[in-house]
Design a protein around this motif. Structure first.
Motif, PDB file in Angstrom:
ATOM      1  N   ASN A 149       0.871  -1.168   0.000  1.00 52.99           N
ATOM      2  CA  ASN A 149       0.000   0.000   0.000  1.00 52.99           C
ATOM      3  C   ASN A 149       0.915   1.227   0.000  1.00 52.99           C
ATOM      4  OD1 ASN A 149      -1.859   2.033   0.424  1.00 52.99           O
ATOM      5  ND2 ASN A 149      -2.400   1.410   2.492  1.00 52.99           N
ATOM      6  N   PRO A 150       0.894   2.057  -1.064  1.00 53.77           N
ATOM      7  CA  PRO A 150      -0.141   2.182  -2.102  1.00 53.77           C
ATOM      8  C   PRO A 150       0.178   1.444  -3.401  1.00 53.77           C
ATOM      9  CG  PRO A 150       1.345   4.044  -2.250  1.00 53.77           C
ATOM     10  CD  PRO A 150       1.842   3.191  -1.099  1.00 53.77           C
ATOM     11  N   THR A 151       1.230   0.644  -3.428  1.00 56.79           N
ATOM     12  CA  THR A 151       1.801   0.189  -4.698  1.00 56.79           C
ATOM     13  C   THR A 151       1.275  -1.139  -5.210  1.00 56.79           C
ATOM     14  OG1 THR A 151       3.659  -0.507  -3.307  1.00 56.79           O
ATOM     15  CG2 THR A 151       3.938   1.505  -4.573  1.00 56.79           C
ATOM     16  N   GLY A 152       0.599  -1.932  -4.389  1.00 52.12           N
ATOM     17  CA  GLY A 152      -0.075  -3.128  -4.870  1.00 52.12           C
ATOM     18  C   GLY A 152       0.813  -4.296  -5.250  1.00 52.12           C
ATOM     19  N   GLN A 153       2.080  -4.297  -4.822  1.00 51.36           N
ATOM     20  CA  GLN A 153       2.958  -5.426  -5.143  1.00 51.36           C
ATOM     21  C   GLN A 153       2.832  -6.524  -4.080  1.00 51.36           C
ATOM     22  OE1 GLN A 153       3.964  -2.912  -3.436  1.00 51.36           O
ATOM     23  NE2 GLN A 153       5.669  -3.421  -2.110  1.00 51.36           N
ATOM     24  N   VAL A 154       3.232  -7.748  -4.450  1.00 54.23           N
ATOM     25  CA  VAL A 154       3.283  -8.877  -3.513  1.00 54.23           C
ATOM     26  C   VAL A 154       4.719  -9.404  -3.531  1.00 54.23           C
ATOM     27  CG1 VAL A 154       2.387 -11.156  -2.929  1.00 54.23           C
ATOM     28  CG2 VAL A 154       0.855  -9.441  -3.939  1.00 54.23           C
ATOM     29  N   LEU A 155       5.365  -9.400  -2.384  1.00 54.86           N
ATOM     30  CA  LEU A 155       6.768  -9.802  -2.317  1.00 54.86           C
ATOM     31  C   LEU A 155       6.929 -11.301  -2.560  1.00 54.86           C
ATOM     32  CD1 LEU A 155       8.025  -7.784   0.794  1.00 54.86           C
ATOM     33  CD2 LEU A 155       8.327  -7.220  -1.626  1.00 54.86           C
ATOM     34  N   THR A 156       7.993 -11.656  -3.243  1.00 50.32           N
ATOM     35  CA  THR A 156       8.310 -13.071  -3.423  1.00 50.32           C
ATOM     36  C   THR A 156       8.932 -13.617  -2.138  1.00 50.32           C
ATOM     37  OG1 THR A 156      10.567 -12.663  -4.201  1.00 50.32           O
ATOM     38  CG2 THR A 156       8.795 -12.665  -5.864  1.00 50.32           C
ATOM     39  N   ARG A 157       8.927 -14.925  -2.016  1.00 50.87           N
ATOM     40  CA  ARG A 157       9.543 -15.540  -0.843  1.00 50.87           C
ATOM     41  C   ARG A 157      11.034 -15.200  -0.763  1.00 50.87           C
ATOM     42  NH1 ARG A 157       8.728 -20.160   2.678  1.00 50.87           N
ATOM     43  NH2 ARG A 157      10.760 -20.700   3.541  1.00 50.87           N
ATOM     44  N   ASP A 158      11.725 -15.233  -1.910  1.00 52.38           N
ATOM     45  CA  ASP A 158      13.153 -14.913  -1.913  1.00 52.38           C
ATOM     46  C   ASP A 158      13.394 -13.496  -1.405  1.00 52.38           C
ATOM     47  OD1 ASP A 158      13.811 -17.394  -2.863  1.00 52.38           O
ATOM     48  OD2 ASP A 158      14.080 -16.763  -4.956  1.00 52.38           O
ATOM     49  N   ASN A 159      12.531 -12.579  -1.810  1.00 52.89           N
ATOM     50  CA  ASN A 159      12.658 -11.197  -1.363  1.00 52.89           C
ATOM     51  C   ASN A 159      12.480 -11.101   0.152  1.00 52.89           C
ATOM     52  OD1 ASN A 159      11.398  -8.120  -2.959  1.00 52.89           O
ATOM     53  ND2 ASN A 159      13.315  -8.586  -1.937  1.00 52.89           N
ATOM     54  N   ILE A 160      11.501 -11.834   0.675  1.00 48.61           N
ATOM     55  CA  ILE A 160      11.248 -11.815   2.119  1.00 48.61           C
ATOM     56  C   ILE A 160      12.441 -12.396   2.877  1.00 48.61           C
ATOM     57  CG2 ILE A 160       9.778 -12.752   3.954  1.00 48.61           C
ATOM     58  CD1 ILE A 160       7.443 -12.576   1.949  1.00 48.61           C
ATOM     59  N   GLU A 161      13.012 -13.472   2.367  1.00 47.09           N
ATOM     60  CA  GLU A 161      14.199 -14.051   3.005  1.00 47.09           C
ATOM     61  C   GLU A 161      15.333 -13.030   3.067  1.00 47.09           C
ATOM     62  OE1 GLU A 161      15.452 -17.684   1.219  1.00 47.09           O
ATOM     63  OE2 GLU A 161      13.633 -18.800   1.780  1.00 47.09           O
ATOM     64  N   SER A 162      15.549 -12.315   1.965  1.00 49.81           N
ATOM     65  CA  SER A 162      16.613 -11.310   1.928  1.00 49.81           C
ATOM     66  C   SER A 162      16.373 -10.203   2.956  1.00 49.81           C
ATOM     67  CB  SER A 162      16.714 -10.702   0.528  1.00 49.81           C
ATOM     68  OG  SER A 162      17.072 -11.670  -0.426  1.00 49.81           O
ATOM     69  N   ILE A 163      15.118  -9.799   3.101  1.00 56.25           N
ATOM     70  CA  ILE A 163      14.778  -8.743   4.056  1.00 56.25           C
ATOM     71  C   ILE A 163      15.046  -9.208   5.480  1.00 56.25           C
ATOM     72  CG2 ILE A 163      12.874  -7.360   4.975  1.00 56.25           C
ATOM     73  CD1 ILE A 163      11.653  -7.584   2.081  1.00 56.25           C
ATOM     74  N   ILE A 164      14.660 -10.433   5.789  1.00 56.90           N
ATOM     75  CA  ILE A 164      14.893 -10.977   7.135  1.00 56.90           C
ATOM     76  C   ILE A 164      16.390 -11.064   7.421  1.00 56.90           C
ATOM     77  CG2 ILE A 164      14.647 -13.030   8.584  1.00 56.90           C
ATOM     78  CD1 ILE A 164      11.941 -13.514   7.148  1.00 56.90           C
ATOM     79  N   LYS A 165      17.152 -11.502   6.447  1.00 57.23           N
ATOM     80  CA  LYS A 165      18.607 -11.593   6.628  1.00 57.23           C
ATOM     81  C   LYS A 165      19.221 -10.202   6.828  1.00 57.23           C
ATOM     82  CE  LYS A 165      19.023 -15.931   4.054  1.00 57.23           C
ATOM     83  NZ  LYS A 165      19.464 -16.594   2.795  1.00 57.23           N
ATOM     84  N   PHE A 166      18.707  -9.222   6.116  1.00 55.44           N
ATOM     85  CA  PHE A 166      19.158  -7.840   6.294  1.00 55.44           C
ATOM     86  C   PHE A 166      18.860  -7.358   7.713  1.00 55.44           C
ATOM     87  CE2 PHE A 166      17.964  -3.327   6.269  1.00 55.44           C
ATOM     88  CZ  PHE A 166      19.119  -2.732   5.767  1.00 55.44           C
ATOM     89  N   ALA A 167      17.652  -7.656   8.201  1.00 53.90           N
ATOM     90  CA  ALA A 167      17.274  -7.241   9.556  1.00 53.90           C
ATOM     91  C   ALA A 167      18.174  -7.889  10.601  1.00 53.90           C
ATOM     92  CB  ALA A 167      15.808  -7.587   9.816  1.00 53.90           C
ATOM     93  N   LYS A 168      18.474  -9.166  10.422  1.00 55.05           N
ATOM     94  CA  LYS A 168      19.352  -9.859  11.365  1.00 55.05           C
ATOM     95  C   LYS A 168      20.757  -9.264  11.332  1.00 55.05           C
ATOM     96  CE  LYS A 168      21.476 -14.355  12.407  1.00 55.05           C
ATOM     97  NZ  LYS A 168      21.356 -14.203  13.867  1.00 55.05           N
ATOM     98  N   LYS A 169      21.261  -9.025  10.145  1.00 50.47           N
ATOM     99  CA  LYS A 169      22.617  -8.481   9.986  1.00 50.47           C
ATOM    100  C   LYS A 169      22.780  -7.161  10.724  1.00 50.47           C
ATOM    101  CE  LYS A 169      25.620  -6.633   6.310  1.00 50.47           C
ATOM    102  NZ  LYS A 169      25.719  -6.396   4.840  1.00 50.47           N
ATOM    103  N   HIS A 170      21.749  -6.330  10.705  1.00 53.97           N
ATOM    104  CA  HIS A 170      21.858  -4.988  11.273  1.00 53.97           C
ATOM    105  C   HIS A 170      21.106  -4.834  12.603  1.00 53.97           C
ATOM    106  CE1 HIS A 170      23.949  -3.431   7.771  1.00 53.97           C
ATOM    107  NE2 HIS A 170      23.058  -4.027   6.992  1.00 53.97           N
ATOM    108  N   GLY A 171      20.573  -5.928  13.131  1.00 52.73           N
ATOM    109  CA  GLY A 171      19.892  -5.865  14.414  1.00 52.73           C
ATOM    110  C   GLY A 171      18.640  -5.015  14.401  1.00 52.73           C
TER     111      GLY A 171
END
Length: 516
Positions: A264-286
């Motif tokens: 919202n507002p862009t209407g995209q649906v993230l792929t599983r690979d994209n979600i994995e990358s985001i989680i790994k980014f969050a872990k890397k940077h706390g």
């Protein structure tokens, strides 16, 4: 000058009703008013500056003006249109969507328990109402509940999440709220603490849902924007996250990351690979992850599929079990559209137990969420099951709503992509399109003369001349030099076709006026 008078003046300027030079009058200070205000204990000058800074585009100046126009039409004012089409906000029922019968029947029985024994509702509706009433003090939805929600409903939310993801969910990690927005704000408040002399910062997508920018302003938190990739279906690029984090770290302590999926507002649906990358980014940077998943039922495009952050996080394994996550859901969206019921929930994972206790303590100050909203949550978390009396009607109504939204998503994208100077990505999910459009240089100059952003200038002209209310892209954030707007896909098919036809004619007229 009041905000209503200001908006009226701007709209009259844009429609040519007054000279543009009159716009500068809004900057004049009335000496008598200033003298009067000096005796007040609270003025705009001495109040909380964060509140003054706060803006909320989806209910901003254009919507105020749309309300004025509706009243003018009611009084018989002559306009080049007969009604206002509010394509600015995701309010499904206001745009003609029918309520889900099961939810409304349960809520009716809860509001008036005498209906339970009248023999007019199916047995599973009556049983559900009895169960919820038994969980309420005095057997009434007029009583307070536990601050973080009725335990019965929290347990059913946990069951829903477990069915959805295939992994255990614990009811103690779930709290209910008066809409997902309240839960999100409750969690954001936890970061209101400067560390080492730096403000705490929260990463949010650009474009973003204005709840986030408004809340960050209200709480004095730093907004750290990261751009979504419009050229690749509004995807999330890891390099952009790293860039945004690195730049912001010089001036604030970046502590959390917000992801809206479906967007919202862009209407995209993230792929599983994209979600994995985001989680790994969050872990890397706390970073603490906010997963805004209120549109999880709204997925339309072929090949798109909703994956919850909780599910992906669990399946990444024990190395990621300490990643902090709050995920949010609402009854306002999906196939339900029960915006006014104000029902939402949050699930916490990886959050320190002492922090969770402090959050629940903070929530207790608000006493409890809307109880009928909690009942709507219960109906969503445990819908009618096969063999129960309400099941067939429930499935039909749910399927009809989502199928219709899918068709409208396709209709709106096709229409905008056929208009000169427009580009609209596929609406993979959620309830909105966010098309990009070009503006002639003379229109940009006219907007500068009026003292407003070009996309706002365009949106005001659209409203005044057609009655269509949209939200300019500048209210959500966009790359400099680009122009967008958000429109919902919620108008019912016949009205949507009418709206798009009117829109096309307006754009042709507007472009011709400012070209050459």
């Amino acid at each position: 000058m009041s905000q209503l008078k200001l908006i009226s003046r701007v709209s009259r300027v844009l429609s040519g009703a007054v000279k543009r030079s009159e716009l500068f009058e809004i900057n004049k200070v009335n000496t008598n008013n200033a003298r009067t205000m000096a005796s007040k204990g609270l003025t705009v000058e001495n109040m909380n500056p964060n509140i003054v800074k706060l803006e909320y585009a989806v209910r901003g100046p254009l919507v105020i003006r749309a309300g004025e126009i509706e009243k003018e039409l009611e009084k018989g004012a002559q306009k080049p249109f007969k009604r206002v089409i509010k394509a600015n906000i995701g309010d499904a029922h206001a745009m003609g969507q029918k309520p889900i019968t099961f939810i409304r029947q349960v809520m009716a029985c809860l509001a008036l328990p005498d209906l339970i024994d009248k023999g007019i509702f199916p047995e599973d509706v009556k049983q559900r109402a009895r169960e919820i009433l038994d969980a309420c003090g005095g057997g009434s939805v007029g009583s307070y509940t536990a601050s973080h929600g009725i335990e019965l409903v929290r347990r059913r939310v946990a069951d829903y999440i477990q069915r959805r993801d295939g992994h255990p969910a614990h009811w103690e990690d779930i709290f209910l709220s008066s809409g997902a927005s309240t839960a999100i704000k409750n969690c954001l408040q936890l970061f209101c603490n400067d560390l080492g002399g730096k403000t705490s910062g929260v990463m949010i997508p650009i474009p973003q849902y204005p709840l986030y920018s408004a809340s960050l302003a209200e709480y004095g938190l730093a907004q750290v924007g990261y751009y979504l990739d419009e050229e690749h279906h509004w995807g999330l690029d890891l390099r952009e996250l790293e860039r945004s984090l690195a730049e912001a770290s010089a001036t604030c302590n970046v502590r959390a990351l917000v992801v809206i999926n479906p967007g919202n507002p862009t209407g995209q649906v993230l792929t599983r690979d994209n979600i994995e990358s985001i989680i790994k980014f969050a872990k890397k940077h706390g970073l603490f992850l906010f997963a805004d998943e209120v549109y999880q039922d709204n997925v339309y495009a072929a090949g798109s599929k909703f994956h919850s952050f909780k599910k992906v996080l669990v399946e990444l394994g024990d190395d990621y079990k300490d990643v902090e996550l709050a995920s949010f859901m609402s009854v306002s969206k999906g196939y339900m559209g029960e915006c006014g019921a104000r029902g939402g929930w949050a699930e916490l994972r990886g959050v320190n137990a002492a922090v969770r206790a402090q959050l629940y303590k903070c929530i207790s100050a608000m006493l409890c969420p809307n109880v009928l909203g909690q009942a709507a949550i219960d109906c969503v978390a445990r819908p009618p099951q096969p063999g129960e009396p309400s099941y067939e009607l429930y499935i039909k109504e749910k399927t009809d709503v989502l199928d219709s939204l899918k068709k409208r998503a396709e209709m709106i994208v096709d229409a905008f992509n056929q208009m000169q100077g427009f580009k609209c990505n596929v609406v993979q999910g959620a309830m909105y399109a966010f098309p990009r459009f070009e503006l002639p240089p003379r229109a940009v100059a006219a907007a500068a003369a009026a003292g407003i952003p070009p996309d706002t200038f365009y949106a005001f002209r659209l409203l005044e001349e057609t009655g269509i209310c949209i939200v300019p892209g500048s209210g959500f954030g966009q790359r400099p030099g680009t122009y967008h707007f958000r429109t919902t896909i919620l108008p019912q098919p016949e009205l949507l076709r009418e709206m798009l036809d009117i829109f096309k004619k307006f754009h042709q007229k507007f472009t011709a006026e400012y070209s050459g």
